[in-house]
Write an enzyme that holds these catalytic residues in place. Structure first.
Site, short mmCIF file in Angstrom:
data_model
loop_
_atom_site.label_atom_id
_atom_site.label_comp_id
_atom_site.label_asym_id
_atom_site.label_seq_id
_atom_site.Cartn_x
_atom_site.Cartn_y
_atom_site.Cartn_z
N LYS A 130 16.91 36.46 67.11
CA LYS A 130 18.04 36.90 67.36
C LYS A 130 19.39 36.37 67.54
CE LYS A 130 19.73 42.03 66.37
NZ LYS A 130 19.35 43.22 66.85
N TYR A 149 6.67 51.27 74.17
CA TYR A 149 7.21 49.76 73.95
C TYR A 149 5.67 49.28 73.31
CZ TYR A 149 5.24 44.94 74.84
OH TYR A 149 4.72 44.16 74.53
N LYS A 178 3.90 48.43 69.59
CA LYS A 178 3.31 47.61 68.85
C LYS A 178 1.98 47.86 68.38
CE LYS A 178 3.77 43.53 70.24
NZ LYS A 178 3.82 42.69 69.31
N ASP A 213 18.49 38.24 62.42
CA ASP A 213 17.14 38.94 63.01
C ASP A 213 15.65 39.30 61.71
OD1 ASP A 213 16.40 41.63 63.63
OD2 ASP A 213 18.46 42.68 63.95
N THR A 254 0.06 43.08 71.77
CA THR A 254 -0.51 43.54 73.53
C THR A 254 -1.73 44.57 73.85
OG1 THR A 254 0.35 44.54 75.50
CG2 THR A 254 0.62 44.71 72.69
N ASP A 255 -2.43 43.60 75.22
CA ASP A 255 -3.75 44.71 75.03
C ASP A 255 -3.07 46.25 75.58
OD1 ASP A 255 -2.24 43.72 77.81
OD2 ASP A 255 -4.15 43.27 78.88
N GLU A 256 -2.02 45.81 76.03
CA GLU A 256 -1.21 47.52 75.89
C GLU A 256 -1.19 48.81 75.06
OE1 GLU A 256 1.98 47.38 78.40
OE2 GLU A 256 3.06 45.75 78.68
N ARG A 283 6.80 53.53 87.76
CA ARG A 283 7.14 53.54 86.74
C ARG A 283 6.61 55.04 85.83
NH1 ARG A 283 4.89 48.98 83.28
NH2 ARG A 283 7.12 47.85 83.53
#
Length: 339
Positions: A34, A153, A157, A59, A125-127, A276
């Site tokens: 995008k 975020y 995911k 997009d 992601t490992d998050e 954060r």
């Protein structure tokens, strides 16, 4: 084969494009991006010169546009890198993360169902696993670790991952998922830790570090990640999740100090800022499954990878200076100016 790479003008996606063009010169690589703030068409200048590469400014949420590409180009494999990925931005505006990361993934998989593919690969992601305590170095994320997200975020995911697995179970879509640790290397947008610190240090600007900088991340050189994905899409088992980790845990503050030493800059540039919200403490991946099943392991030692990364930013100043002179500058001031 024809391989469709979404998010190919971003950091990991562009590195994957170049890796595939080099490793598999007979394959056709299609790139969809995008070109949001983190997508830089300049990154793909060399790829544009390759006859086996085509770029589409689209997009992934644009169903009509995506379907048109599938109908005309008939990709065999789709690798979905396209995502909003910066945690701070997700805290500031969650909605776009849900739209792109979940609904965009749905559009891609619907196109795969309609037009047919041999593999849909979701880059995650490992998050999605949340975090681990700093005082338990014996604990690692495995593919069986429950999902326990901390930010909009990582939640977006995780939602996409669950949708991908649901499309496999419900519709029989041939899918795989990889969950990687923190990547670093060339073309990394200078809002993330390593490129931000390199760019700021070179300009003698403050180096903003959250909290005390004690948070631990597992660092993976981006080319090693690209090799892992290439193995998964060709040899990985359909319906499976593969963790991809670098076996290299470091505190954020130690990364920043290392960059200062490498560039000959004083640590007095380090500025500690308000932490954060919901900041994960430690990420650490156990990549035993991908090693045992596919023979993958990280090849790049961090000492070598960080030197190559710093050298790349030194020799490509125009690339990142063009970025930080634009929209990113106002965002940077918004995020860090009053901390």
């Amino acid at each position: 084969m024809t391989i469709l790479v979404t998010g190919g003008a971003g950091f990991i996606g562009s590195n994957f494009v170049y890796y595939m063009l080099s490793k598999h010169p007979d394959d056709k690589i299609l790139c969809v991006d995008k070109l949001t703030y983190a997508g830089n068409l300049e990154t793909l200048d060399d790829a544009m010169k390759n006859d086996n590469f085509r770029f589409f400014k689209t997009d992934i949420c644009d169903r009509e546009g995506i379907y048109s590409i599938f109908k005309d180009e008939k990709p065999d494999i789709v690798v979905n890198f396209a995502a909003e990925s910066h945690v701070d931005r997700s805290i500031d505006n969650p909605e776009i993360f849900l739209q792109t990361n979940i609904l965009g993934t749905q559009v891609l998989m619907d196109a795969c169902r309609k037009y047919g593919i041999t593999r849909f690969h979701q880059v995650s992601t490992d998050e999605v696993y949340g975090d681990l305590p700093l005082d338990r170095p014996d604990l690692f994320f495995t593919e069986e670790t429950p999902i326990h997200t901390s930010s909009p975020y990582s939640s977006s995911k995780a939602g996409a991952d669950l949708l991908v697995l649901a499309y496999h179970r419900t519709y029989g879509l041939p899918v795989t998922i990889s969950r990687c640790s923190n990547n670093y290397g060339p073309y990394h947008f200078p809002e993330k830790l390593i490129p931000l610190m390199i760019a700021n240090a070179l300009n003698d600007k403050p180096l903003p570090v959250y909290g005390k900088g004690e948070n631990v991340r597992d660092w993976l050189y981006v080319e090693d990640h690209c090799k892992a994905i290439d193995l998964i899409i060709r040899n990985g088992k359909v319906g499976e999740v593969y963790n991809v980790g670098g076996h290299n845990e470091m505190k954020n503050i130690d990364i920043v100090k290392l960059i200062c030493r490498k560039l000959g800059k004083p640590e007095s540039l380090i500025t500690y800022v308000t932490d954060r919200k919901g900041h994960d403490l430690r990420y650490a991946i156990d990549p035993a499954k991908i090693h045992n099943e596919l023979g993958w392991e990280p090849e790049t030692k961090f000492a070598d990878g960080i030197n190559k990364t710093i050298d790349w930013y030194l020799t490509h100043r125009q690339w990142w200076e063009n970025i930080i002179s634009g929209e990113y500058q106002s965002y940077y001031e918004k995020m860090y100016g009053n901390r």
